[in-house]
Design an enzyme around this catalytic site. Structure first.
Site, PDB file in Angstrom:
ATOM      1  N   GLU A 132       2.649   4.429   4.774  1.00  0.00           N
ATOM      2  CA  GLU A 132       1.222   4.685   4.920  1.00  0.00           C
ATOM      3  C   GLU A 132       0.431   3.683   4.079  1.00  0.00           C
ATOM      4  OE1 GLU A 132      -1.939   8.453   4.609  1.00  0.00           O
ATOM      5  OE2 GLU A 132       0.161   8.718   4.039  1.00  0.00           O
ATOM      6  N   ASN A 140      -2.503  13.381  13.123  1.00  0.00           N
ATOM      7  CA  ASN A 140      -1.656  13.719  11.985  1.00  0.00           C
ATOM      8  C   ASN A 140      -2.303  14.851  11.198  1.00  0.00           C
ATOM      9  OD1 ASN A 140       0.293  13.145   9.593  1.00  0.00           O
ATOM     10  ND2 ASN A 140      -1.750  12.993   8.686  1.00  0.00           N
ATOM     11  N   GLU A 141      -1.519  15.845  10.854  1.00  0.00           N
ATOM     12  CA  GLU A 141      -2.007  16.971  10.047  1.00  0.00           C
ATOM     13  C   GLU A 141      -3.394  17.401  10.510  1.00  0.00           C
ATOM     14  OE1 GLU A 141      -1.488  16.362   5.824  1.00  0.00           O
ATOM     15  OE2 GLU A 141       0.697  16.312   6.019  1.00  0.00           O
ATOM     16  N   TYR A 156       6.960  19.581   2.111  1.00  0.00           N
ATOM     17  CA  TYR A 156       7.287  18.890   0.872  1.00  0.00           C
ATOM     18  C   TYR A 156       7.879  19.874  -0.135  1.00  0.00           C
ATOM     19  CZ  TYR A 156       4.702  14.743   2.382  1.00  0.00           C
ATOM     20  OH  TYR A 156       4.278  13.618   3.067  1.00  0.00           O
ATOM     21  N   GLU A 199       7.231  14.188   7.979  1.00  0.00           N
ATOM     22  CA  GLU A 199       6.920  14.043   6.550  1.00  0.00           C
ATOM     23  C   GLU A 199       7.751  15.076   5.798  1.00  0.00           C
ATOM     24  OE1 GLU A 199       2.892  13.716   5.127  1.00  0.00           O
ATOM     25  OE2 GLU A 199       2.240  12.681   6.959  1.00  0.00           O
ATOM     26  N   GLN A 241       7.817   8.464   0.928  1.00  0.00           N
ATOM     27  CA  GLN A 241       7.606   7.300   1.784  1.00  0.00           C
ATOM     28  C   GLN A 241       8.543   6.172   1.352  1.00  0.00           C
ATOM     29  OE1 GLN A 241       3.475   6.176   2.192  1.00  0.00           O
ATOM     30  NE2 GLN A 241       2.834   8.258   2.548  1.00  0.00           N
TER      31      GLN A 241
END
Length: 488
Positions: free
Chosen positions: A21, A168-169, A235, A292, A341
Protein backbone atom coordinates in the site's frame (compact mmCIF):
# COMPACT_ATOMS: atom_id res chain seq x y z
CA UNK A 1 0.19 -37.17 13.58
CA UNK A 2 -1.58 -39.05 10.82
CA UNK A 3 -1.26 -37.74 7.27
CA UNK A 4 -4.21 -39.00 5.24
CA UNK A 5 -4.88 -39.38 1.55
CA UNK A 6 -6.02 -36.20 -0.14
CA UNK A 7 -9.34 -35.39 -1.81
CA UNK A 8 -7.78 -33.50 -4.71
CA UNK A 9 -8.18 -30.04 -3.16
CA UNK A 10 -5.42 -27.78 -4.46
CA UNK A 11 -3.65 -25.33 -2.15
CA UNK A 12 -3.63 -22.31 -4.43
CA UNK A 13 -0.29 -20.54 -4.62
CA UNK A 14 -2.31 -17.30 -4.37
CA UNK A 15 -2.79 -17.97 -0.64
CA UNK A 16 0.82 -16.77 -0.37
CA UNK A 17 0.11 -13.32 -1.81
CA UNK A 18 1.53 -10.02 -0.57
CA UNK A 19 0.26 -6.47 -0.12
CA UNK A 20 1.92 -3.12 -0.93
CA UNK A 21 0.00 0.00 0.00
CA UNK A 22 1.00 3.64 -0.33
CA UNK A 23 1.62 3.68 3.40
CA UNK A 24 4.74 4.69 5.28
CA UNK A 25 7.89 3.30 3.68
CA UNK A 26 6.39 0.37 1.82
CA UNK A 27 6.43 1.95 -1.65
CA UNK A 28 8.60 5.05 -1.21
CA UNK A 29 11.93 4.14 0.40
CA UNK A 30 10.91 0.50 0.05
CA UNK A 31 10.23 -0.79 -3.45
CA UNK A 32 10.71 2.67 -5.02
CA UNK A 33 13.93 4.40 -4.08
CA UNK A 34 15.96 7.54 -4.56
CA UNK A 35 18.24 6.91 -7.57
CA UNK A 36 21.18 8.12 -5.46
CA UNK A 37 20.85 5.18 -3.05
CA UNK A 38 23.85 2.84 -3.64
CA UNK A 39 21.93 -0.40 -4.24
CA UNK A 40 21.13 -2.34 -7.44
CA UNK A 41 18.02 -0.96 -9.09
CA UNK A 42 16.07 -1.03 -12.32
CA UNK A 43 14.83 2.46 -12.87
CA UNK A 44 13.85 3.29 -9.30
CA UNK A 45 12.79 -0.26 -8.36
CA UNK A 46 15.05 -1.72 -5.68
CA UNK A 47 16.37 -5.03 -6.99
CA UNK A 48 17.64 -6.63 -3.77
CA UNK A 49 14.04 -6.60 -2.56
CA UNK A 50 12.83 -7.97 -5.89
CA UNK A 51 15.37 -10.80 -5.81
CA UNK A 52 14.47 -11.75 -2.25
CA UNK A 53 10.77 -11.93 -3.13
CA UNK A 54 11.45 -13.89 -6.30
CA UNK A 55 13.24 -16.50 -4.17
CA UNK A 56 10.07 -17.22 -2.21
CA UNK A 57 7.99 -17.10 -5.40
CA UNK A 58 5.36 -14.59 -4.32
CA UNK A 59 2.34 -15.27 -6.55
CA UNK A 60 0.56 -11.92 -6.48
CA UNK A 61 0.90 -8.38 -5.15
CA UNK A 62 -2.06 -6.26 -4.04
CA UNK A 63 -1.93 -2.49 -4.71
CA UNK A 64 -2.50 0.52 -4.17
CA UNK A 65 -4.34 -0.19 -0.89
CA UNK A 66 -5.86 -0.61 1.59
CA UNK A 67 -7.51 2.59 2.70
CA UNK A 68 -5.39 4.49 0.18
CA UNK A 69 -7.18 2.72 -2.71
CA UNK A 70 -10.45 4.54 -2.10
CA UNK A 71 -8.86 7.98 -2.38
CA UNK A 72 -6.58 7.05 -5.29
CA UNK A 73 -7.43 8.27 -8.78
CA UNK A 74 -5.42 6.27 -11.26
CA UNK A 75 -5.08 8.95 -13.94
CA UNK A 76 -2.99 11.00 -11.50
CA UNK A 77 -0.35 8.25 -11.69
CA UNK A 78 0.24 7.91 -15.44
CA UNK A 79 2.15 9.95 -17.99
CA UNK A 80 5.36 11.90 -17.52
CA UNK A 81 6.24 11.70 -13.79
CA UNK A 82 7.14 15.36 -13.41
CA UNK A 83 3.71 16.35 -14.72
CA UNK A 84 1.71 14.09 -12.40
CA UNK A 85 -0.67 15.63 -9.89
CA UNK A 86 0.32 15.55 -6.24
CA UNK A 87 -2.13 14.68 -3.46
CA UNK A 88 -2.28 14.36 0.31
CA UNK A 89 -2.32 10.85 1.74
CA UNK A 90 -5.02 11.57 4.30
CA UNK A 91 -5.10 8.04 5.70
CA UNK A 92 -1.42 7.57 6.43
CA UNK A 93 0.48 10.43 7.99
CA UNK A 94 -0.83 13.30 5.88
CA UNK A 95 2.26 13.14 3.66
CA UNK A 96 2.37 14.41 0.09
CA UNK A 97 1.97 11.66 -2.52
CA UNK A 98 3.78 12.67 -5.71
CA UNK A 99 2.36 9.79 -7.77
CA UNK A 100 5.79 8.94 -9.21
CA UNK A 101 4.90 5.32 -8.52
CA UNK A 102 1.73 4.66 -10.50
CA UNK A 103 0.09 2.04 -12.68
CA UNK A 104 2.96 1.45 -15.12
CA UNK A 105 5.55 1.37 -12.34
CA UNK A 106 3.48 -1.13 -10.36
CA UNK A 107 3.05 -3.42 -13.34
CA UNK A 108 6.75 -3.21 -14.13
CA UNK A 109 7.41 -4.26 -10.52
CA UNK A 110 5.06 -7.23 -10.91
CA UNK A 111 6.85 -8.22 -14.12
CA UNK A 112 10.20 -8.17 -12.32
CA UNK A 113 8.71 -10.17 -9.45
CA UNK A 114 7.15 -12.64 -11.88
CA UNK A 115 3.87 -12.34 -10.00
CA UNK A 116 0.30 -11.44 -10.87
CA UNK A 117 -0.95 -7.93 -10.12
CA UNK A 118 -4.01 -7.50 -7.91
CA UNK A 119 -5.42 -3.99 -8.28
CA UNK A 120 -7.86 -2.50 -5.77
CA UNK A 121 -10.27 -0.13 -7.48
CA UNK A 122 -11.72 3.03 -5.96
CA UNK A 123 -15.36 2.65 -4.94
CA UNK A 124 -15.38 4.97 -1.94
CA UNK A 125 -14.58 8.25 -3.74
CA UNK A 126 -14.54 6.98 -7.32
CA UNK A 127 -17.12 6.19 -9.97
CA UNK A 128 -18.01 3.15 -12.09
CA UNK A 129 -16.71 5.12 -15.10
CA UNK A 130 -13.30 5.62 -13.45
CA UNK A 131 -12.87 1.92 -12.70
CA UNK A 132 -14.25 0.88 -16.08
CA UNK A 133 -11.74 3.09 -17.88
CA UNK A 134 -8.86 1.75 -15.74
CA UNK A 135 -9.80 -1.77 -16.81
CA UNK A 136 -10.01 -0.65 -20.43
CA UNK A 137 -6.68 1.18 -20.18
CA UNK A 138 -4.93 -1.95 -18.95
CA UNK A 139 -6.71 -4.76 -20.76
CA UNK A 140 -8.19 -3.70 -24.09
CA UNK A 141 -6.22 -4.70 -27.20
CA UNK A 142 -7.65 -2.47 -29.89
CA UNK A 143 -8.56 1.10 -30.78
CA UNK A 144 -10.23 3.04 -27.98
CA UNK A 145 -9.51 6.24 -26.07
CA UNK A 146 -8.04 4.40 -23.08
CA UNK A 147 -6.10 1.81 -25.09
CA UNK A 148 -4.64 4.58 -27.22
CA UNK A 149 -3.66 6.50 -24.09
CA UNK A 150 -1.84 3.44 -22.77
CA UNK A 151 0.05 3.15 -26.05
CA UNK A 152 1.00 6.84 -25.89
CA UNK A 153 2.38 6.16 -22.42
CA UNK A 154 4.74 3.52 -23.77
CA UNK A 155 2.96 0.17 -23.49
CA UNK A 156 1.49 -0.97 -26.84
CA UNK A 157 0.35 -4.38 -25.58
CA UNK A 158 -2.43 -4.77 -23.00
CA UNK A 159 -1.38 -5.81 -19.51
CA UNK A 160 -4.26 -8.31 -19.08
CA UNK A 161 -4.76 -7.79 -15.36
CA UNK A 162 -7.18 -10.39 -13.99
CA UNK A 163 -7.45 -9.72 -10.24
CA UNK A 164 -9.53 -6.64 -9.40
CA UNK A 165 -10.76 -5.56 -6.02
CA UNK A 166 -14.03 -3.65 -6.15
CA UNK A 167 -13.35 -1.30 -3.25
CA UNK A 168 -11.66 -1.96 0.08
CA UNK A 169 -13.05 -2.06 3.62
CA UNK A 170 -16.25 -0.45 2.39
CA UNK A 171 -17.65 -0.85 5.91
CA UNK A 172 -14.95 1.56 7.17
CA UNK A 173 -12.32 3.75 5.50
CA UNK A 174 -13.66 2.77 2.07
CA UNK A 175 -16.95 4.62 2.60
CA UNK A 176 -18.59 3.63 5.92
CA UNK A 177 -21.26 1.77 3.95
CA UNK A 178 -23.83 -0.71 5.17
CA UNK A 179 -23.66 -4.24 3.79
CA UNK A 180 -26.85 -3.71 1.78
CA UNK A 181 -25.64 -0.42 0.28
CA UNK A 182 -22.23 -1.83 -0.64
CA UNK A 183 -23.73 -4.96 -2.20
CA UNK A 184 -25.75 -2.70 -4.53
CA UNK A 185 -22.68 -0.58 -5.26
CA UNK A 186 -20.66 -3.71 -6.02
CA UNK A 187 -23.23 -4.85 -8.58
CA UNK A 188 -23.16 -1.41 -10.20
CA UNK A 189 -19.35 -1.08 -10.36
CA UNK A 190 -18.82 -4.70 -11.41
CA UNK A 191 -21.28 -4.32 -14.30
CA UNK A 192 -19.06 -1.70 -15.92
CA UNK A 193 -15.76 -3.45 -15.20
CA UNK A 194 -15.68 -5.35 -18.48
CA UNK A 195 -14.05 -8.55 -19.59
CA UNK A 196 -12.03 -8.17 -22.78
CA UNK A 197 -10.74 -10.95 -25.06
CA UNK A 198 -7.93 -12.83 -23.25
CA UNK A 199 -8.50 -10.71 -20.12
CA UNK A 200 -11.32 -12.20 -18.04
CA UNK A 201 -11.63 -10.43 -14.70
CA UNK A 202 -11.60 -12.08 -11.30
CA UNK A 203 -13.59 -9.51 -9.34
CA UNK A 204 -13.11 -9.51 -5.58
CA UNK A 205 -15.78 -7.86 -3.47
CA UNK A 206 -14.99 -5.98 -0.27
CA UNK A 207 -15.96 -8.42 2.44
CA UNK A 208 -16.29 -8.50 6.19
CA UNK A 209 -14.15 -7.24 9.01
CA UNK A 210 -13.46 -9.91 11.59
CA UNK A 211 -16.68 -11.42 12.96
CA UNK A 212 -19.23 -9.47 10.90
CA UNK A 213 -21.10 -12.49 9.59
CA UNK A 214 -24.06 -10.35 8.50
CA UNK A 215 -21.82 -8.70 5.88
CA UNK A 216 -20.97 -12.08 4.37
CA UNK A 217 -24.62 -13.18 4.51
CA UNK A 218 -25.76 -10.02 2.73
CA UNK A 219 -23.08 -10.28 0.03
CA UNK A 220 -23.79 -13.92 -0.71
CA UNK A 221 -27.54 -13.29 -0.81
CA UNK A 222 -27.42 -10.16 -2.99
CA UNK A 223 -24.32 -10.75 -5.12
CA UNK A 224 -23.65 -14.49 -5.08
CA UNK A 225 -21.63 -15.71 -8.03
CA UNK A 226 -21.35 -12.27 -9.63
CA UNK A 227 -17.99 -12.13 -7.82
CA UNK A 228 -14.90 -14.33 -8.14
CA UNK A 229 -14.04 -13.79 -4.50
CA UNK A 230 -15.22 -12.19 -1.27
CA UNK A 231 -12.62 -10.68 1.02
CA UNK A 232 -12.10 -11.01 4.77
CA UNK A 233 -9.82 -8.84 6.91
CA UNK A 234 -8.51 -9.89 10.31
CA UNK A 235 -5.53 -8.60 12.26
CA UNK A 236 -3.99 -10.17 15.34
CA UNK A 237 -3.84 -7.34 17.89
CA UNK A 238 -1.85 -8.62 20.90
CA UNK A 239 -3.84 -6.79 23.58
CA UNK A 240 -7.15 -6.72 21.74
CA UNK A 241 -7.11 -2.93 22.29
CA UNK A 242 -6.66 -0.90 19.10
CA UNK A 243 -5.61 2.17 21.10
CA UNK A 244 -2.74 0.36 22.83
CA UNK A 245 -1.94 -2.73 20.82
CA UNK A 246 1.26 -3.82 22.57
CA UNK A 247 4.95 -3.90 21.73
CA UNK A 248 6.39 -5.82 18.80
CA UNK A 249 9.42 -6.89 20.81
CA UNK A 250 8.88 -6.40 24.55
CA UNK A 251 6.17 -8.74 25.82
CA UNK A 252 5.61 -11.22 28.62
CA UNK A 253 4.58 -14.87 28.27
CA UNK A 254 1.03 -13.88 29.21
CA UNK A 255 0.99 -11.34 26.38
CA UNK A 256 2.50 -13.96 24.07
CA UNK A 257 -0.21 -16.49 25.00
CA UNK A 258 -3.01 -13.96 24.45
CA UNK A 259 -1.54 -13.03 21.07
CA UNK A 260 -1.41 -16.63 19.89
CA UNK A 261 -4.94 -17.21 21.17
CA UNK A 262 -6.12 -14.31 19.02
CA UNK A 263 -4.10 -15.51 16.03
CA UNK A 264 -5.77 -18.93 16.15
CA UNK A 265 -9.22 -17.34 15.94
CA UNK A 266 -8.57 -17.21 12.20
CA UNK A 267 -9.73 -20.85 12.23
CA UNK A 268 -13.11 -19.81 13.66
CA UNK A 269 -13.43 -16.91 11.22
CA UNK A 270 -12.64 -18.93 8.12
CA UNK A 271 -14.91 -21.77 9.25
CA UNK A 272 -17.93 -19.59 10.01
CA UNK A 273 -17.65 -17.27 7.00
CA UNK A 274 -17.18 -20.34 4.79
CA UNK A 275 -20.29 -21.98 6.26
CA UNK A 276 -22.38 -18.95 5.27
CA UNK A 277 -20.89 -19.02 1.78
CA UNK A 278 -21.61 -22.75 1.53
CA UNK A 279 -25.35 -22.15 1.95
CA UNK A 280 -25.46 -19.95 -1.14
CA UNK A 281 -22.58 -21.50 -3.06
CA UNK A 282 -22.37 -25.22 -2.21
CA UNK A 283 -20.06 -25.86 -5.15
CA UNK A 284 -17.59 -23.35 -3.70
CA UNK A 285 -17.16 -21.33 -6.86
CA UNK A 286 -16.68 -18.08 -4.92
CA UNK A 287 -13.31 -17.80 -3.21
CA UNK A 288 -12.79 -16.54 0.32
CA UNK A 289 -9.97 -14.02 -0.10
CA UNK A 290 -8.24 -13.06 3.15
CA UNK A 291 -6.48 -10.11 1.57
CA UNK A 292 -5.38 -8.41 4.79
CA UNK A 293 -4.01 -10.42 7.71
CA UNK A 294 -1.11 -10.37 10.13
CA UNK A 295 -0.05 -9.00 13.50
CA UNK A 296 -0.58 -5.31 14.22
CA UNK A 297 1.40 -3.85 17.15
CA UNK A 298 2.30 -0.37 18.32
CA UNK A 299 4.85 1.30 16.04
CA UNK A 300 8.52 1.25 16.92
CA UNK A 301 9.41 4.05 19.35
CA UNK A 302 10.50 7.23 17.60
CA UNK A 303 8.84 6.43 14.28
CA UNK A 304 5.91 8.19 12.60
CA UNK A 305 2.70 6.68 14.06
CA UNK A 306 1.06 7.01 10.64
CA UNK A 307 3.73 4.85 8.99
CA UNK A 308 2.99 1.61 10.92
CA UNK A 309 6.62 0.52 11.11
CA UNK A 310 7.09 -2.40 13.49
CA UNK A 311 9.81 -4.95 14.17
CA UNK A 312 9.26 -8.63 13.39
CA UNK A 313 9.97 -11.32 15.97
CA UNK A 314 9.95 -15.09 16.28
CA UNK A 315 6.43 -14.64 17.65
CA UNK A 316 5.41 -13.13 14.31
CA UNK A 317 6.90 -16.07 12.43
CA UNK A 318 4.76 -18.43 14.53
CA UNK A 319 1.69 -16.31 13.72
CA UNK A 320 2.48 -16.42 9.99
CA UNK A 321 3.07 -20.17 9.95
CA UNK A 322 -0.04 -20.96 12.01
CA UNK A 323 -2.20 -18.74 9.80
CA UNK A 324 -0.85 -20.30 6.59
CA UNK A 325 -1.53 -23.76 7.99
CA UNK A 326 -5.13 -22.69 8.64
CA UNK A 327 -5.49 -21.36 5.09
CA UNK A 328 -3.97 -24.53 3.62
CA UNK A 329 -6.41 -26.70 5.55
CA UNK A 330 -9.33 -24.62 4.23
CA UNK A 331 -8.05 -24.52 0.66
CA UNK A 332 -11.39 -25.69 -0.72
CA UNK A 333 -12.71 -22.18 0.05
CA UNK A 334 -9.66 -20.00 0.80
CA UNK A 335 -8.07 -19.50 -2.61
CA UNK A 336 -6.22 -16.24 -2.08
CA UNK A 337 -4.72 -14.24 0.79
CA UNK A 338 -2.41 -11.26 1.24
CA UNK A 339 -0.12 -10.63 4.19
CA UNK A 340 -0.07 -7.01 5.37
CA UNK A 341 2.45 -5.75 4.29
CA UNK A 342 5.50 -6.63 2.24
CA UNK A 343 8.12 -3.99 3.13
CA UNK A 344 8.56 -1.73 6.19
CA UNK A 345 4.87 -1.83 7.23
CA UNK A 346 3.11 -4.08 9.79
CA UNK A 347 4.13 -7.76 9.54
CA UNK A 348 6.77 -7.16 6.90
CA UNK A 349 8.80 -9.73 5.04
CA UNK A 350 11.57 -7.18 4.52
CA UNK A 351 12.86 -4.15 6.44
CA UNK A 352 15.17 -1.50 4.99
CA UNK A 353 17.38 1.24 6.40
CA UNK A 354 19.14 3.23 3.73
CA UNK A 355 21.16 0.79 1.62
CA UNK A 356 20.73 -1.99 4.19
CA UNK A 357 18.04 -4.66 3.89
CA UNK A 358 17.11 -7.52 6.20
CA UNK A 359 14.85 -10.54 5.93
CA UNK A 360 12.45 -10.91 8.84
CA UNK A 361 11.47 -14.17 10.58
CA UNK A 362 8.16 -13.94 8.70
CA UNK A 363 10.05 -13.93 5.38
CA UNK A 364 11.66 -17.23 6.31
CA UNK A 365 8.24 -18.78 6.99
CA UNK A 366 7.16 -17.96 3.45
CA UNK A 367 10.42 -19.49 2.21
CA UNK A 368 9.64 -22.75 4.05
CA UNK A 369 5.99 -22.83 3.01
CA UNK A 370 6.56 -22.14 -0.70
CA UNK A 371 6.67 -25.92 -1.20
CA UNK A 372 2.90 -26.01 -0.63
CA UNK A 373 2.20 -23.81 -3.68
CA UNK A 374 -0.37 -25.58 -5.91
CA UNK A 375 0.16 -28.87 -4.08
CA UNK A 376 -2.76 -31.14 -3.28
CA UNK A 377 -3.94 -30.91 0.30
CA UNK A 378 -3.38 -33.91 2.56
CA UNK A 379 -5.53 -33.80 5.72
CA UNK A 380 -3.55 -34.06 8.97
CA UNK A 381 -4.82 -35.42 12.28
CA UNK A 382 -2.87 -34.27 15.32
CA UNK A 383 -2.65 -35.47 18.89
CA UNK A 384 -0.53 -33.26 21.15
CA UNK A 385 -0.77 -31.68 24.61
CA UNK A 386 -2.27 -28.22 24.88
CA UNK A 387 -0.25 -25.15 25.73
CA UNK A 388 -1.63 -23.99 29.10
CA UNK A 389 -1.17 -20.76 31.00
CA UNK A 390 -3.13 -19.16 33.84
CA UNK A 391 -5.98 -21.63 33.57
CA UNK A 392 -6.41 -21.19 29.81
CA UNK A 393 -5.29 -23.46 27.00
CA UNK A 394 -4.76 -23.42 23.24
CA UNK A 395 -3.51 -26.16 20.91
CA UNK A 396 0.26 -26.28 21.13
CA UNK A 397 0.69 -27.77 17.70
CA UNK A 398 -0.74 -27.05 14.25
CA UNK A 399 0.16 -28.48 10.86
CA UNK A 400 -0.68 -28.81 7.19
CA UNK A 401 0.53 -31.17 4.48
CA UNK A 402 0.52 -31.37 0.70
CA UNK A 403 1.79 -33.54 -2.10
CA UNK A 404 3.34 -31.91 -5.16
CA UNK A 405 3.16 -32.93 -8.82
CA UNK A 406 6.19 -35.20 -8.36
CA UNK A 407 4.61 -37.08 -5.47
CA UNK A 408 6.77 -35.42 -2.81
CA UNK A 409 5.01 -34.78 0.50
CA UNK A 410 5.70 -31.60 2.50
CA UNK A 411 4.54 -31.23 6.10
CA UNK A 412 4.73 -27.95 8.01
CA UNK A 413 4.56 -28.08 11.80
CA UNK A 414 4.29 -25.24 14.32
CA UNK A 415 4.91 -25.62 18.05
CA UNK A 416 3.46 -22.59 19.86
CA UNK A 417 4.56 -23.67 23.32
CA UNK A 418 7.45 -21.32 24.20
CA UNK A 419 9.24 -23.77 26.52
CA UNK A 420 8.14 -27.34 25.79
CA UNK A 421 9.41 -29.73 23.13
CA UNK A 422 6.75 -31.97 21.59
CA UNK A 423 7.53 -35.53 20.55
CA UNK A 424 5.29 -36.48 17.68
CA UNK A 425 4.69 -39.88 16.12
CA UNK A 426 3.93 -39.64 12.40
CA UNK A 427 1.98 -42.11 10.33
CA UNK A 428 1.34 -42.10 6.59
CA UNK A 429 -1.10 -45.01 6.76
CA UNK A 430 -0.58 -47.49 3.98
CA UNK A 431 1.81 -45.19 2.16
CA UNK A 432 5.46 -45.99 2.79
CA UNK A 433 7.54 -42.83 2.52
CA UNK A 434 11.11 -42.00 3.34
CA UNK A 435 12.12 -38.87 5.21
CA UNK A 436 14.52 -36.96 2.97
CA UNK A 437 14.95 -33.45 4.40
CA UNK A 438 14.01 -31.17 7.24
CA UNK A 439 14.24 -27.43 7.89
CA UNK A 440 13.59 -25.46 11.06
CA UNK A 441 13.02 -21.83 11.96
CA UNK A 442 13.57 -21.15 15.63
CA UNK A 443 15.60 -19.08 18.10
CA UNK A 444 16.38 -18.84 21.79
CA UNK A 445 13.32 -16.70 22.60
CA UNK A 446 10.00 -15.77 21.03
CA UNK A 447 11.09 -12.13 21.38
CA UNK A 448 14.15 -12.57 19.14
CA UNK A 449 14.38 -10.35 16.05
CA UNK A 450 16.71 -9.79 13.14
CA UNK A 451 18.39 -6.38 13.19
CA UNK A 452 20.55 -4.51 10.71
CA UNK A 453 23.49 -5.18 13.03
CA UNK A 454 22.56 -8.87 13.52
CA UNK A 455 20.43 -9.88 10.52
CA UNK A 456 20.73 -13.66 11.02
CA UNK A 457 19.52 -14.20 14.57
CA UNK A 458 16.40 -15.97 13.29
CA UNK A 459 17.12 -17.96 10.13
CA UNK A 460 16.30 -21.35 8.62
CA UNK A 461 18.58 -24.22 9.57
CA UNK A 462 18.77 -27.94 8.85
CA UNK A 463 16.53 -30.16 10.97
CA UNK A 464 17.25 -33.83 11.59
CA UNK A 465 15.37 -34.69 14.78
CA UNK A 466 13.42 -37.34 12.88
CA UNK A 467 13.86 -41.05 13.60
CA UNK A 468 12.35 -44.11 11.99
CA UNK A 469 9.94 -45.82 14.37
CA UNK A 470 8.00 -48.86 13.19
CA UNK A 471 6.07 -47.96 10.05
CA UNK A 472 6.35 -44.25 10.76
CA UNK A 473 8.63 -41.64 12.28
CA UNK A 474 9.20 -39.91 15.58
CA UNK A 475 9.66 -36.17 15.28
CA UNK A 476 10.95 -33.97 18.09
CA UNK A 477 9.54 -30.51 17.52
CA UNK A 478 11.43 -27.94 19.62
CA UNK A 479 9.67 -25.22 21.59
CA UNK A 480 8.46 -22.15 19.63
CA UNK A 481 9.54 -23.54 16.28
CA UNK A 482 8.40 -23.87 12.69
CA UNK A 483 9.45 -27.13 11.02
CA UNK A 484 9.15 -28.27 7.42
CA UNK A 485 9.56 -31.99 6.64
CA UNK A 486 9.95 -33.59 3.22
CA UNK A 487 9.05 -37.21 2.47
CA UNK A 488 9.40 -39.15 -0.76
Amino acid sequence: MKVESGSGTVISRHIYGQFAEHLGRCIYDGFWIDPKLPVPRQGRIRMDIVNALRKIRIPNLRWPGGCFADEYHWRDGIGTPKNRAKMVNTNWGGVVEDNSFGTHEFLELCKLLNCEPYISGNVGSGTPEEMSKWVEYLNFDGQSPMANLRKQNGHPEPYKVSFWGVGNESWGCGGNMTAQFYSDQYRRFATFAKDYPNAKLKKIAAGASDFDYNWTETMMKNVGRRMWGLSLHYYTVPTGNWNKKGSATNFSEEEYFNTMERCLRMEELVTKHSAIMDRYDPERKVALVVDEWGIWTDVEPGTNPGFLYQQNSMRDALIAASTLNIFNNHAERVKMANLAQTVNVLQSLILTRGAKMLLTPTYHVFDLFKHHHDGKLLPVRLSAPDYRLNGKSIPSLNASASVDKDGVVHVTLVNLDPSREIILASDFGAGSRAFTAGKILSSESVTDVNTFEKPETVIVREFNAVAKKGNGYEVKVPAHAVVMLTFR
